[in-house]
Write an enzyme that holds these catalytic residues in place. Structure first.
Site, PDB file in Angstrom:
ATOM      1  N   CYS A 143     -16.159  52.315 -36.951  1.00  0.00           N
ATOM      2  CA  CYS A 143     -15.631  51.627 -35.771  1.00  0.00           C
ATOM      3  C   CYS A 143     -14.125  51.820 -35.634  1.00  0.00           C
ATOM      4  CB  CYS A 143     -15.965  50.139 -35.829  1.00  0.00           C
ATOM      5  SG  CYS A 143     -15.459  49.326 -37.354  1.00  0.00           S
ATOM      6  N   GLU A 199     -17.649  42.203 -32.136  1.00  0.00           N
ATOM      7  CA  GLU A 199     -16.870  43.438 -32.240  1.00  0.00           C
ATOM      8  C   GLU A 199     -17.620  44.479 -31.431  1.00  0.00           C
ATOM      9  OE1 GLU A 199     -16.199  46.987 -35.362  1.00  0.00           O
ATOM     10  OE2 GLU A 199     -16.109  44.976 -36.240  1.00  0.00           O
TER      11      GLU A 199
END
Length: 542
Positions: free
Chosen positions: A314, A277
């Site tokens: 995020c 990620e």
């Protein structure tokens, strides 16, 4: 005349022990030396010890017990863990207490996944002759050649097996939920894979404490302590991804760091899966009808979302498309008021603070960019939140304004004001892959009574792994249907790092053909001795 040195004058290079310090981000001062950076020898020993634990993890009940025991021990050590994490991250006891509860819940949820066994994806097709098929009405009446007839189907039995040792690269912004005891570790253990964690340098003491808890949980459930290992140091991370006994890796962090490790994983003599990620802008589109209906509520909700956790999620909304005109003005006014009232906060470390301040400065200098609430430094350690605005037309063109479509980690967002739907669509079409994409619709649009809401959602689906309607992306629920991933560069694969299906990253399918019953794994035997969900000859059981 050339002379050799005397033997005692030769020197041997001895690795220097590089200390690993815990640092207080509120003051920038070192708190304590936690350990030393791992050498190549340390990495090799940790990986080999983890590989030795693979056979013990084959027992599913033991894996489930490990995960539940880890959750119990983590909860029992709550005060100590939260205090340590807060001292290293400045995220605050309330936030970290919630994160610890989430982490424990996540561990227990994966234990339930292990108990259920559906993740093994057991499929059995018994052998039988292929059914004869009638020829089409206009086919020639001559019989087919013998070698053109379908062959009988063999006995085939398929399920999934663990890959082996998994390398986990911990995140900075979630010292528990995406770090040593986090989702990558929990899902890998659920799959039957031992884990070696490359600890994040921002919270080494928290990493060591959590690793000790997990290793204790392994020992209490009869598993090797080296089922979980932890390493520190930049070079250790490089050595770990290159170790021949590492079979897969999970990463949460920056695009440059993740891409470097992804390339290293692919460049190995035996490439391995790398589930990274890396970064996400998480765009939001506010329709004109939604702004007309509830501009003030949307502005307040946006402020709460992009400042949550000092903008270090995020899934922070980093680009918000809103209509030009009076309704857009109302939204900006509400956002200005709420953002100005948001308190300053301390970022995870000084490096991130410097990058945030530089990123804001570079963006604010661009032509046609305005700064209704200026984000920036607040004292020697903290930063204050704010936002920028820009005409959306600027983002439809090549040039320096492309910087505004890149993630800026911290409490800042960009408001792009569009004049028409085509302009908004043009901006979205230029964006890279994202973890999330959000649309705010009016009541009538959400009911399908007006507008092209379905087309909007279809467009956002091509852009992100999670599409939200009339909500905010910060916060990722741990649930079986969750997907936390998206097209590159949000992630390097199309899997999820949150939710029960995250276990699939650490498995591979194997099919057995015409294997004598006594030699089959118990999971694939007739009679279903382990009581697993399975599909047999096209029928699902139970």
């Amino acid at each position: 005349m050339f002379r050799l040195r005397e033997p005692w004058r030769f020197t041997v290079a001895v690795p220097v022990a590089v200390p690993v310090w815990s640092v207080d981000p509120r003051t920038g001062k070192q708190r304590e030396q936690v350990t030393v950076e791992a050498t190549a020898d340390h990495v090799d020993k940790a990986v080999r010890a983890a590989a030795d634990a693979v056979p013990a993890l084959a027992h599913r009940p033991a894996r489930a017990a490990l995960l539940r025991t880890a959750a119990d021990l983590l909860t029992a050590e709550r005060d100590r863990v939260v205090a340590t994490a807060d001292a290293e991250t400045a995220l605050g006891p309330a936030r970290l207490g919630g994160e610890l509860a989430r982490t424990a819940y996540q561990l227990r949820a994966f234990a339930d996944v292990v108990d259920e066994g559906a993740f093994l994806d057991v499929i059995i097709d018994h052998a039988h002759p292929s059914p004869a098929t009638a020829p089409p009405a206009n086919a020639a009446r001559t019989p087919p050649a013998p070698d053109a007839l379908p062959a009988p189907r063999p006995d085939l039995r398929r399920y999934k097996v663990p890959l082996g040792v998994v390398a986990v690269y911990a995140a900075s912004n979630f010292p528990l939920a995406f770090s040593v005891p986090g989702g990558d570790t929990a899902s890998a253990l659920a799959a039957g894979c031992p884990v070696v964690v490359k600890a994040h340098p921002g919270h080494p003491a928290t990493s060591e404490l959590c690793a000790a808890i997990l290793r204790r949980a392994a020992a209490e459930t009869g598993l090797p302590e080296d089922t979980v290992g932890v390493l520190h140091g930049f070079q250790a991370g490089v050595d770990l991804i290159e170790h021949p006994l590492v079979s897969a890796a999970g990463f949460t962090g920056s695009i440059p760091g993740g891409r470097a490790l992804y390339d290293a994983a692919a460049a190995r003599p035996r490439p391995i899966p790398f589930h990274g990620e890396l970064g996400s802008l998480n765009p939001v589109l506010v329709t004109a009808a939604a702004a007309a209906e509830r501009a003030e509520a949307i502005g307040g909700g946006l402020a709460a979302s992009f400042t949550l956790g000092v903008g270090q999620f995020c899934t922070k909304p980093g680009l918000v498309l809103i209509p030009a005109g009076s309704d857009g003005d109302r939204l900006v006014t509400a956002l200005t008021r709420a953002a100005a009232e948001a308190p300053p906060g301390v970022l995870l470390d000084d490096r991130m603070r410097r990058h945030f301040l530089a990123g804001v400065r570079d963006r604010a200098r661009l032509p046609d960019v305005t700064v209704p609430v200026e984000p920036g430094a607040d004292g020697e350690a903290a930063v204050r939140p704010g936002f920028l605005t820009v005409p959306a037309l600027r983002l439809t063109q090549d040039g320096p304004h492309e910087l505004l479509t890149q993630e800026c980690f911290g409490p800042v967002t960009v408001i792009a004001r569009y004049d028409n739907d085509a302009e908004a669509d043009a901006v979205l079409a230029r964006l890279p892959g994202n973890l999330t994409a959000t649309v705010h619709l009016s009541t009538a649009e959400a009911a399908g009574e007006q507008g092209t809401a379905a087309e909007l959602i279809a467009g956002l689906t091509r852009l992100a792994g999670r599409v939200l309607v009339n909500g905010w992306p910060t916060g990722v629920a741990v649930a079986p249907a969750q997907h936390h991933g998206g097209p590159y560069p949000a992630t390097t694969s199309q899997s999820t790092s949150v939710g029960g299906t995250a276990v699939e990253r650490w498995l591979r399918p194997v099919a057995y053909q015409d294997t004598p019953p006594a030699l089959l794994p118990p999971e694939l035997r007739d009679g279903n001795p382990l009581g697993l969900p399975r599909r047999v000859d096209g029928q699902r059981y139970p």
